[in-house]
Scaffold this motif. Structure first.
Motif, PDB file in Angstrom:
ATOM      1  N   ILE A  97      16.963  25.340 -36.873  1.00 40.03           N
ATOM      2  CA  ILE A  97      16.919  25.583 -38.326  1.00 40.03           C
ATOM      3  C   ILE A  97      16.220  26.912 -38.580  1.00 40.03           C
ATOM      4  CG2 ILE A  97      15.933  24.753 -40.510  1.00 40.03           C
ATOM      5  CD1 ILE A  97      16.234  21.876 -39.280  1.00 40.03           C
ATOM      6  N   VAL A  98      16.825  27.715 -39.445  1.00 39.53           N
ATOM      7  CA  VAL A  98      16.244  29.023 -39.789  1.00 39.53           C
ATOM      8  C   VAL A  98      16.068  29.085 -41.304  1.00 39.53           C
ATOM      9  CG1 VAL A  98      16.432  31.512 -39.461  1.00 39.53           C
ATOM     10  CG2 VAL A  98      17.680  29.979 -37.941  1.00 39.53           C
ATOM     11  N   GLY A  99      14.827  29.338 -41.747  1.00 39.51           N
ATOM     12  CA  GLY A  99      14.557  29.356 -43.180  1.00 39.51           C
ATOM     13  C   GLY A  99      13.925  30.637 -43.668  1.00 39.51           C
ATOM     14  N   LYS A 100      12.590  30.654 -43.639  1.00 40.86           N
ATOM     15  CA  LYS A 100      11.835  31.750 -44.253  1.00 40.86           C
ATOM     16  C   LYS A 100      12.217  33.117 -43.697  1.00 40.86           C
ATOM     17  CE  LYS A 100       7.219  32.318 -46.155  1.00 40.86           C
ATOM     18  NZ  LYS A 100       7.059  33.761 -46.077  1.00 40.86           N
ATOM     19  N   ALA A 101      12.507  33.177 -42.400  1.00 45.21           N
ATOM     20  CA  ALA A 101      12.847  34.467 -41.773  1.00 45.21           C
ATOM     21  C   ALA A 101      14.105  35.089 -42.394  1.00 45.21           C
ATOM     22  CB  ALA A 101      13.029  34.289 -40.265  1.00 45.21           C
ATOM     23  N   ILE A 102      15.006  34.231 -42.883  1.00 43.19           N
ATOM     24  CA  ILE A 102      16.204  34.749 -43.577  1.00 43.19           C
ATOM     25  C   ILE A 102      15.802  35.308 -44.934  1.00 43.19           C
ATOM     26  CG2 ILE A 102      18.377  34.100 -44.715  1.00 43.19           C
ATOM     27  CD1 ILE A 102      18.762  31.978 -42.526  1.00 43.19           C
ATOM     28  N   TYR A 103      15.046  34.518 -45.685  1.00 40.87           N
ATOM     29  CA  TYR A 103      14.698  34.906 -47.057  1.00 40.87           C
ATOM     30  C   TYR A 103      13.827  36.157 -47.096  1.00 40.87           C
ATOM     31  CZ  TYR A 103      16.585  30.421 -48.559  1.00 40.87           C
ATOM     32  OH  TYR A 103      17.428  29.365 -48.799  1.00 40.87           O
ATOM     33  N   ASP A 104      12.966  36.288 -46.092  1.00 40.95           N
ATOM     34  CA  ASP A 104      12.067  37.454 -46.063  1.00 40.95           C
ATOM     35  C   ASP A 104      12.710  38.675 -45.411  1.00 40.95           C
ATOM     36  OD1 ASP A 104      10.237  35.845 -47.259  1.00 40.95           O
ATOM     37  OD2 ASP A 104       8.918  35.610 -45.534  1.00 40.95           O
ATOM     38  N   GLY A 105      13.923  38.505 -44.913  1.00 46.04           N
ATOM     39  CA  GLY A 105      14.640  39.647 -44.342  1.00 46.04           C
ATOM     40  C   GLY A 105      14.306  39.947 -42.893  1.00 46.04           C
ATOM     41  N   ASP A 106      13.542  39.051 -42.240  1.00 46.73           N
ATOM     42  CA  ASP A 106      13.217  39.274 -40.822  1.00 46.73           C
ATOM     43  C   ASP A 106      14.435  39.051 -39.932  1.00 46.73           C
ATOM     44  OD1 ASP A 106      10.271  39.684 -41.038  1.00 46.73           O
ATOM     45  OD2 ASP A 106      10.391  37.690 -41.904  1.00 46.73           O
ATOM     46  N   ILE A 107      15.325  38.169 -40.390  1.00 45.09           N
ATOM     47  CA  ILE A 107      16.596  37.966 -39.699  1.00 45.09           C
ATOM     48  C   ILE A 107      17.709  38.256 -40.699  1.00 45.09           C
ATOM     49  CG2 ILE A 107      18.132  36.293 -38.596  1.00 45.09           C
ATOM     50  CD1 ILE A 107      15.745  34.811 -37.535  1.00 45.09           C
ATOM     51  N   LYS A 108      18.567  39.168 -40.354  1.00 40.71           N
ATOM     52  CA  LYS A 108      19.718  39.502 -41.219  1.00 40.71           C
ATOM     53  C   LYS A 108      20.835  38.498 -40.951  1.00 40.71           C
ATOM     54  CE  LYS A 108      17.988  43.426 -42.863  1.00 40.71           C
ATOM     55  NZ  LYS A 108      16.592  43.035 -42.735  1.00 40.71           N
ATOM     56  N   LEU A 109      21.487  38.067 -42.017  1.00 43.31           N
ATOM     57  CA  LEU A 109      22.550  37.071 -41.848  1.00 43.31           C
ATOM     58  C   LEU A 109      23.655  37.584 -40.935  1.00 43.31           C
ATOM     59  CD1 LEU A 109      22.885  35.432 -45.380  1.00 43.31           C
ATOM     60  CD2 LEU A 109      21.966  34.423 -43.297  1.00 43.31           C
ATOM     61  N   ASP A 110      23.926  38.895 -40.989  1.00 42.00           N
ATOM     62  CA  ASP A 110      24.974  39.458 -40.127  1.00 42.00           C
ATOM     63  C   ASP A 110      24.644  39.243 -38.649  1.00 42.00           C
ATOM     64  OD1 ASP A 110      26.337  40.309 -42.314  1.00 42.00           O
ATOM     65  OD2 ASP A 110      25.669  42.386 -42.236  1.00 42.00           O
TER      66      ASP A 110
END
Length: 241
Positions: free
Chosen positions: A220-233
């Motif tokens: 599960i990936v949450g905060k790292a997506i919202y904060d931009g640490d992991i790009k959806l691409d």
């Protein structure tokens, strides 16, 4: 390895909590439905949703949002947060979700867990949230003096279809998941296990895959997506074909 991007809903908005603390939350501009659409557009197939209003009230507060997400996008949704009755499970299953996650209600009442698994075969996931090896419940405010591993041994034969293992000390902290403990849970569990809590970068996803553990189903990936640490691409490139 399934990737479950996360949506936590509070007051109809997407939020993230630090270590499950409702006083320590970040609200994001996007609506849950729009966020689900973004995930769908990037090719994700699975979605992890927590109804934080439900966690606080014990009711299916955001059922309308869940219905909209399920009907609009072809995503396999797992949903949790305050599910404490057979009727609540039925409402979610009728709305079209793939799995309903049981947490505090099932841990405090094993008969409820057993009955749920019998009535909704292959549709019940168990959320095990641990702090220093012991289970926590009720929005992580209550620490049970029960070892996570001992509890899993007791309920392992009930027919649970997925275990979601969260290390509370890492949740929302972006300090990498507790892979070692998750592997221990996976080795013991009769069903697949999903890694949760602390994903900080794309390297955590790669590390989860490198475990090459057949019992570990996803992450599960949450905060790292919202904060931009992991790009959806870049995350989308890790989706298994």
């Amino acid at each position: 390895m399934k990737i479950f991007p996360a949506i936590d809903i509070k007051d109809k908005k997407c939020v993230r909590l630090i270590k499950g603390d409702f006083e320590n939350k970040t609200e994001y501009e996007t609506s849950p439905v729009n966020q689900a659409g973004k995930y769908k557009d990037h090719g994700f197939k699975n979605l992890h949703i927590v109804d934080l209003d439900g966690a606080l009230t014990g009711k299916t507060v955001n059922l309308d949002i869940i219905r909209e997400i399920v009907s609009k996008y072809d995503l396999k949704v797992e949903i949790g947060g305050g599910v404490r009755s057979i009727n609540s499970i039925k409402q979610y299953i009728d709305a079209g979700v793939e799995k309903v996650i049981l947490g505090s209600g099932a841990i405090k009442n094993k008969e409820f867990l057993k009955e749920s698994c019998e009535q909704f075969k292959d549709q019940i996931a168990l959320g095990l949230d641990a702090k220093n090896g012991n289970l926590s419940v009720s929005g992580w405010k209550e620490n049970l003096n029960v070892k996570t591993i001992d509890f899993l041994k007791e309920v392992n034969h009930y027919g649970i279809s997925r275990v979601i293992y969260t290390d509370i000390n890492r949740d929302g902290m972006k300090t990498s998941p507790n892979f070692d403990e998750t592997v221990k849970i996976a080795e013991l569990s009769n069903c697949p296990v999903v890694i949760s809590g602390g994903v900080s970068s794309i390297n955590d996803i790669k590390k989860a895959k490198e475990l090459n553990n057949k019992k570990i189903e996803g992450i599960i990936v949450g905060k790292a997506i919202y904060d931009g640490d992991i790009k959806l691409d870049e995350l989308a490139k890790e989706i298994d074909a």
